[in-house]
Design an enzyme around this catalytic site. Structure first.
Site, mmCIF file in Angstrom:
data_model
loop_
_atom_site.group_PDB
_atom_site.id
_atom_site.type_symbol
_atom_site.label_atom_id
_atom_site.label_comp_id
_atom_site.label_asym_id
_atom_site.label_seq_id
_atom_site.Cartn_x
_atom_site.Cartn_y
_atom_site.Cartn_z
ATOM 1 N N THR A 1 0.819 -1.211 0.000
ATOM 2 C CA THR A 1 0.000 0.000 0.000
ATOM 3 C C THR A 1 0.853 1.261 0.000
ATOM 4 O O THR A 1 1.991 1.264 0.476
ATOM 5 C CB THR A 1 -0.917 0.035 1.240
ATOM 6 O OG1 THR A 1 -0.117 -0.053 2.424
ATOM 7 C CG2 THR A 1 -1.925 -1.098 1.204
ATOM 8 N N ASN B 1 1.111 4.586 1.785
ATOM 9 C CA ASN B 1 0.675 5.084 3.093
ATOM 10 C C ASN B 1 0.757 6.601 3.137
ATOM 11 O O ASN B 1 1.786 7.192 2.787
ATOM 12 C CB ASN B 1 1.553 4.488 4.194
ATOM 13 C CG ASN B 1 1.479 2.972 4.216
ATOM 14 O OD1 ASN B 1 0.398 2.415 4.388
ATOM 15 N ND2 ASN B 1 2.608 2.299 4.031
ATOM 16 N N GLU C 1 -4.231 4.026 3.771
ATOM 17 C CA GLU C 1 -3.408 3.007 3.129
ATOM 18 C C GLU C 1 -4.130 2.565 1.858
ATOM 19 O O GLU C 1 -5.242 2.029 1.934
ATOM 20 C CB GLU C 1 -3.202 1.821 4.062
ATOM 21 C CG GLU C 1 -2.474 2.207 5.350
ATOM 22 C CD GLU C 1 -2.354 1.042 6.319
ATOM 23 O OE1 GLU C 1 -1.222 0.741 6.735
ATOM 24 O OE2 GLU C 1 -3.390 0.428 6.647
#
Length: 316
Positions: free
Chosen positions: A218, A220, A265
């Site tokens: 992901t 972030n 995320e």
């Protein structure tokens, strides 16, 4: 609202001390805070643009930074739908010729309405016309009402048009109503009022790399703590180098792991690349579910598979 033609001039942003260039002389000015640049704001802006084109004058937005509420109530952070950079970007997309950004500080807060008209609207900007929303107030103690503005226009020789509220199925469109919708995860309703999906911009920072271990790397991002978007899972799009990518995002405290500070995320579908340090725009298209705590990693991964499939379906 009439859809005005794009401005023939590059969008200019003027701040304290910047002189009004000849190309922007005698403007028609839309005045307001314009947080969100939502459909109600666009009704005011569109009216200003239409009036400007009919008069052969430039059209400007006159706005304030920081948001006046942040000055008057600093202990109560405000959830900005569009922080200043995003607000200016949205304003530049409306067809306006430019924006004048005034610092909202002690000096501005202390100006009475007549001084604001004489010193800024007339003295600095030399306005041909001012367009404002029906509920816009300005000056010390909010002494400048729409009626005051009309009377001031007659005294100083500029036109004034007050735009009535824009209603959506009988309900008023406002920044506070949009914030309330987002706080409940109703991003589709917010997008309807905004005229575009709610979006955030932030830098991609290093996380704990847990998503990569789970097969869902992901991007972030830490958002302003004042953002009160409902914690949960969303179908999103992410703008990278001018291209829009689909994805699924979690905004919240990660209760399965650490219950830490809220973080966004985003797993970007069919994308591989280093995004650390990049500022991305993430737009929220659909709410999928609330944030949940899972008993184990396998249950979490199974749910992430479901979330991804649902996000793809929602975005398709």
């Amino acid at each position: 609202m009439t859809h005005a033609a794009a401005s023939p001039h590059p969008f200019l942003v003027l701040r304290e001390g910047d002189a009004l260039p000849p190309a922007l002389a005698r403007p028609v000015v839309a005045i307001g805070n314009f947080d969100g640049v939502h459909r109600g704001h666009r009704a005011v802006i569109g009216t200003a643009i239409d009036q400007a084109r009919s008069l052969g004058r430039p059209a400007l937005a006159l706005t304030f930074e920081p948001h006046p509420r942040a000055y008057f109530r600093p202990a109560e952070p405000i959830f900005r739908l569009t922080p200043e950079p995003m607000k200016l970007k949205r304003l530049s997309e409306t067809g306006l010729d430019g924006a004048v950004v005034l610092a909202f500080d002690a000096a501005m807060a202390g100006r009475d309405a007549e001084d604001f008209v004489a010193a800024i609207l007339v003295g600095r900007l030399g306005v041909a016309m001012v367009v404002a929303g029906y509920d816009f107030h300005f000056g010390k103690g909010r002494g400048g009402s729409p009626l005051f503005l009309r009377e001031a226009g007659k005294r100083h020789g500029f036109g004034v048009e007050i735009v009535p509220p824009l209603l959506d199925e009988g309900a008023q469109i406002s920044s506070s109503v949009i914030r309330a919708a987002l706080a409940q995860g109703r991003v589709e309703q917010a997008a309807h009022m905004l005229g575009a999906p709610f979006a955030v911009e932030a830098e991609v920072v290093h996380g704990d790399k847990r998503g990569r271990e789970l097969g869902y790397p992901t991007a972030n991002m830490r958002l302003d703590p004042a953002v009160t978007l409902a914690h949960g899972i969303y179908a999103v799009t992410v703008e990278i180098d001018g291209a829009r990518h689909k994805g699924v995002a979690s905004f919240g405290r990660r209760p399965t792991f650490d219950d830490g500070a809220p973080r966004l995320e985003t797993f970007i579908f069919d994308f591989a690349g280093d995004l650390y340090g990049r500022v991305l725009t993430v737009a929220f298209h659909a709410w999928l579910r609330p944030e949940l705590k899972f008993d184990g990693i396998d249950a979490l991964i199974a749910q992430m598979d479901i979330d991804s499939a649902r996000a793809r379906a929602a975005l398709d």
